[in-house]
Design a protein around this motif. Structure first.
Motif, PDB file in Angstrom:
ATOM      1  N   LEU A   1      23.771  24.914  14.445  1.00 53.16           N
ATOM      2  CA  LEU A   1      24.640  24.098  15.283  1.00 53.16           C
ATOM      3  C   LEU A   1      24.314  24.241  16.762  1.00 53.16           C
ATOM      4  CD1 LEU A   1      28.069  24.544  13.464  1.00 53.16           C
ATOM      5  CD2 LEU A   1      26.647  22.492  13.540  1.00 53.16           C
ATOM      6  N   ALA A   2      23.716  25.371  17.124  1.00 57.04           N
ATOM      7  CA  ALA A   2      23.276  25.528  18.510  1.00 57.04           C
ATOM      8  C   ALA A   2      22.227  24.479  18.861  1.00 57.04           C
ATOM      9  CB  ALA A   2      22.708  26.930  18.732  1.00 57.04           C
ATOM     10  N   GLY A   3      21.537  23.953  17.824  1.00 53.27           N
ATOM     11  CA  GLY A   3      20.550  22.900  18.048  1.00 53.27           C
ATOM     12  C   GLY A   3      21.163  21.640  18.632  1.00 53.27           C
ATOM     13  N   ILE A   4      22.436  21.368  18.314  1.00 54.80           N
ATOM     14  CA  ILE A   4      23.107  20.189  18.868  1.00 54.80           C
ATOM     15  C   ILE A   4      23.317  20.367  20.362  1.00 54.80           C
ATOM     16  CG2 ILE A   4      25.168  18.739  18.789  1.00 54.80           C
ATOM     17  CD1 ILE A   4      25.551  19.671  15.893  1.00 54.80           C
ATOM     18  N   LEU A   5      23.841  21.522  20.738  1.00 55.96           N
ATOM     19  CA  LEU A   5      24.040  21.794  22.165  1.00 55.96           C
ATOM     20  C   LEU A   5      22.696  21.824  22.887  1.00 55.96           C
ATOM     21  CD1 LEU A   5      26.235  22.466  24.274  1.00 55.96           C
ATOM     22  CD2 LEU A   5      25.671  24.876  23.921  1.00 55.96           C
ATOM     23  N   ALA A   6      21.664  22.335  22.193  1.00 54.23           N
ATOM     24  CA  ALA A   6      20.335  22.383  22.788  1.00 54.23           C
ATOM     25  C   ALA A   6      19.849  20.986  23.148  1.00 54.23           C
ATOM     26  CB  ALA A   6      19.351  23.042  21.817  1.00 54.23           C
ATOM     27  N   ALA A   7      20.112  20.026  22.266  1.00 55.87           N
ATOM     28  CA  ALA A   7      19.670  18.649  22.507  1.00 55.87           C
ATOM     29  C   ALA A   7      20.322  18.077  23.756  1.00 55.87           C
ATOM     30  CB  ALA A   7      19.993  17.787  21.292  1.00 55.87           C
ATOM     31  N   ILE A   8      21.592  18.390  23.946  1.00 59.29           N
ATOM     32  CA  ILE A   8      22.323  17.863  25.098  1.00 59.29           C
ATOM     33  C   ILE A   8      21.866  18.521  26.386  1.00 59.29           C
ATOM     34  CG2 ILE A   8      24.613  17.674  26.150  1.00 59.29           C
ATOM     35  CD1 ILE A   8      25.735  17.582  23.269  1.00 59.29           C
ATOM     36  N   ILE A   9      21.789  19.853  26.390  1.00 63.30           N
ATOM     37  CA  ILE A   9      21.433  20.581  27.600  1.00 63.30           C
ATOM     38  C   ILE A   9      20.017  20.260  28.043  1.00 63.30           C
ATOM     39  CG2 ILE A   9      20.986  22.892  28.532  1.00 63.30           C
ATOM     40  CD1 ILE A   9      23.363  23.887  26.942  1.00 63.30           C
ATOM     41  N   SER A  10      19.085  20.169  27.082  1.00 66.14           N
ATOM     42  CA  SER A  10      17.686  19.931  27.431  1.00 66.14           C
ATOM     43  C   SER A  10      17.488  18.561  28.072  1.00 66.14           C
ATOM     44  CB  SER A  10      16.801  20.054  26.187  1.00 66.14           C
ATOM     45  OG  SER A  10      17.192  19.127  25.197  1.00 66.14           O
ATOM     46  N   THR A  11      18.314  17.590  27.701  1.00 65.88           N
ATOM     47  CA  THR A  11      18.245  16.279  28.343  1.00 65.88           C
ATOM     48  C   THR A  11      18.960  16.288  29.684  1.00 65.88           C
ATOM     49  OG1 THR A  11      18.157  15.181  26.193  1.00 65.88           O
ATOM     50  CG2 THR A  11      18.801  13.832  28.069  1.00 65.88           C
ATOM     51  N   ALA A  12      20.127  16.907  29.730  1.00 62.45           N
ATOM     52  CA  ALA A  12      20.937  16.895  30.947  1.00 62.45           C
ATOM     53  C   ALA A  12      20.253  17.627  32.095  1.00 62.45           C
ATOM     54  CB  ALA A  12      22.301  17.528  30.663  1.00 62.45           C
ATOM     55  N   ASP A  13      19.656  18.808  31.837  1.00 56.76           N
ATOM     56  CA  ASP A  13      19.042  19.538  32.957  1.00 56.76           C
ATOM     57  C   ASP A  13      17.826  18.789  33.504  1.00 56.76           C
ATOM     58  OD1 ASP A  13      17.133  20.115  30.999  1.00 56.76           O
ATOM     59  OD2 ASP A  13      17.733  22.202  30.779  1.00 56.76           O
ATOM     60  N   SER A  14      17.103  18.081  32.633  1.00 54.18           N
ATOM     61  CA  SER A  14      15.952  17.302  33.103  1.00 54.18           C
ATOM     62  C   SER A  14      16.398  16.091  33.913  1.00 54.18           C
ATOM     63  CB  SER A  14      15.103  16.847  31.912  1.00 54.18           C
ATOM     64  OG  SER A  14      14.563  17.967  31.238  1.00 54.18           O
ATOM     65  N   GLN A  15      17.488  15.456  33.495  1.00 49.71           N
ATOM     66  CA  GLN A  15      18.027  14.336  34.269  1.00 49.71           C
ATOM     67  C   GLN A  15      18.508  14.807  35.632  1.00 49.71           C
ATOM     68  OE1 GLN A  15      20.912  13.137  31.378  1.00 49.71           O
ATOM     69  NE2 GLN A  15      19.631  11.512  30.531  1.00 49.71           N
ATOM     70  N   LEU A  16      19.096  15.991  35.673  1.00 50.28           N
ATOM     71  CA  LEU A  16      19.558  16.543  36.948  1.00 50.28           C
ATOM     72  C   LEU A  16      18.380  16.818  37.879  1.00 50.28           C
ATOM     73  CD1 LEU A  16      21.964  17.500  38.604  1.00 50.28           C
ATOM     74  CD2 LEU A  16      21.803  19.726  37.491  1.00 50.28           C
TER      75      LEU A  16
END
Length: 493
Positions: free
Chosen positions: A328-343
């Motif tokens: 389930l940490a993979g779900i959060l990983a998907a979100i964070i990995s996109t969000a930090d790159s967009q930032l």
């Protein structure tokens, strides 16, 4: 609330922050902070590019789409996978060489270097386009993180949003691009573990319980077992075409993805990255498709209030808590990995494109890094406000983002790479027509017929070609005039 899973989630977050802190101790110049200084291995950049390119949409959205649609959902995966593979095979090395040749760190920076006669205008409109879409896209990722944490852990959405934004800001602020890439690599592996491991176990359970996938699909609906969705003729063509249209957004126009190509250091690393990215894509999309199909079989006849929760529900059903927590940490990983790159894309647009290039403010490397970090804090706070208070607007803007950014800038990149007659005026026409075309198309019923992911790309492409022919670059016009004189002299002689 699952205590073991929550503890594993907390440990996972601490590991990410620890990685960011480790890289924060290194003395970084501006180019290292924004693009890694050409020091990162190709395989890490490939993992980072894939984690960045696939937000929670892949794990939650696409698996739910397959659950609702059946076999015909495969064409979305085909379109996206084709775009990813094409970009790595034919664009990655080109980006790497151009970044080295022109000493640039951003997509707008590259276009301005190539078309210096219109540099300021291109820089401003390109930067405004990217910042506008990326800020709302970023806010949507953070809002999605709050929803995910509520679904999986029972954490209040506002608390989940605050936790997620804190991790993203810390990672980006402390270690910049290098920290983001290395943590993306970890998160990419977490995503892959979930997408590959879950369908394998689901298939074993289906076999053990003597269930039939085809029977489940037939009972779910009259078209669920059809690869064409039960459509024929023109309607089938539209289905295939609209799903494949995701391809066009991958042709160099997503700045958070093209940054990984620019960061490649040599041809050998690019080849390694290409192999890793292609394998990741094949495994991940095959797994996501199978998750939706196996869920249809395991939960035959059951109704779900939100089909996007299928994956976490399957994980909790099929695995013991300690394994479920890791997956389930993979779900959060998907979100964070996109969000930090967009930032970081927003940050580079401000510190590199606006402060350094558009405004021409001459700052030292340390001060530019400081500007970048202050931008991260400011943009992070703005993203938090968007996530908390403007959710309806967020989801409207996100529906435009793929076309508005990717399918607008992709024609500009393709024409710049492969057409010598492309001009600065053509670039301006490409960006403006792509933006206007996206807004107009998606605001009308036409979007239900043909996707703006297709129309934006070809509207922007057409305007770029037409305006380049009408208003060529000065050196091109001079060369054409000399050629005409030479031909005339030869004929008279």
């Amino acid at each position: 609330m699952h205590t073991v899973i929550l503890v594993e989630f907390a440990l996972y977050c601490l590991i990410l922050v620890a990685v960011g802190y480790y890289f924060s101790r290194k003395d970084m110049g501006h180019s290292e902070f924004l693009l890694g200084g050409k020091k990162l291995p190709g395989w890490t950049l490939a993992f980072s590019e894939r984690a960045t390119g696939e937000s929670a949409w892949l794990l939650l959205g696409y698996t739910g789409f397959v659950f609702m649609t059946g076999f015909s959902a495969i064409w979305v995966a085909v379109g996206i996978a084709s775009g990813i593979i094409f970009s790595w095979l034919f664009l990655a090395k080109k980006f790497m060489r151009e970044a080295e040749k022109y000493q640039i760190m951003t997509l707008p920076g590259y276009l301005t270097k190539r078309f210096e006669s219109k540099a300021k205008i291109i820089l401003w409109i390109c930067t405004i386009l990217i910042i506008s879409f990326m800020m709302f896209y970023f806010g949507a990722q953070i809002a999605g993180a709050g929803k995910t944490l509520f679904t999986v852990f029972g954490i209040k959405p506002v608390t989940g949003v605050l936790i997620s934004i804190s991790i993203v800001i810390l990672l980006s602020y402390l270690g910049g691009f290098i920290a983001v890439v290395w943590t993306d690599m970890i998160q990419s592996l977490m995503m892959l573990l979930t997408l590959v491991g879950l369908p394998i176990i689901a298939l074993f359970k289906i076999k053990a319980e003597n269930l039939s996938i085809l029977d489940a699909l037939v009972s779910a609906g009259p078209t669920m077992d059809s690869w064409t969705g039960g459509l024929t003729g023109f309607a089938l063509g539209l289905l295939l075409f609209n799903n494949f249209a995701w391809f066009f957004g991958f042709l160099g126009g997503q700045p958070q993805l093209s940054a990984r190509f620019m960061a490649l250091k040599n041809r050998s690393e690019a080849n390694t990255g290409t192999a890793v990215a292609i394998l990741w894509t094949v495994f991940a999309y095959t797994g996501a498709f199978l998750i939706g199909i196996t869920a249809l079989t395991l939960y035959r006849g059951q109704a779900f209030a939100d089909v996007e929760t299928i994956l976490p529900l399957m994980v909790l059903d099929l695995f013991p808590e300690w394994i479920a927590g890791i997956l389930l940490a993979g779900i959060l990983a998907a979100i964070i990995s996109t969000a930090d790159s967009q930032l970081l894309v927003v940050t580079s647009s401000v510190s590199e494109d606006i402060v350094r290039n558009a405004l021409g403010i001459n700052l030292s490397e340390k001060k530019l890094v400081l500007v970048s970090r202050l931008t991260i804090l400011g943009a992070g706070f703005l993203g938090l406000m968007i996530a908390l208070f403007s959710k309806s607007l967020v989801y409207l803007i996100v529906s435009w983002a793929w076309a508005g950014v990717g399918c607008t800038l992709s024609p500009a990149i393709i024409l710049t790479f492969f057409w010598r007659k492309y001009s600065g005026t053509g670039v301006i026409a490409t960006i403006i027509s792509g933006f206007v075309g996206t807004v107009v198309w998606i605001s009308t019923p036409l979007e239900e017929i043909i996707s703006s992911r297709f129309t934006t790309f070809f509207i922007a492409l057409a305007f770029g070609v037409i305006f380049s022919l009408l208003f060529p670059e000065k050196q091109q016009a001079d060369k054409q005039a000399k050629d005409e004189i030479a031909v005339g002299s030869a004929l008279n002689g």
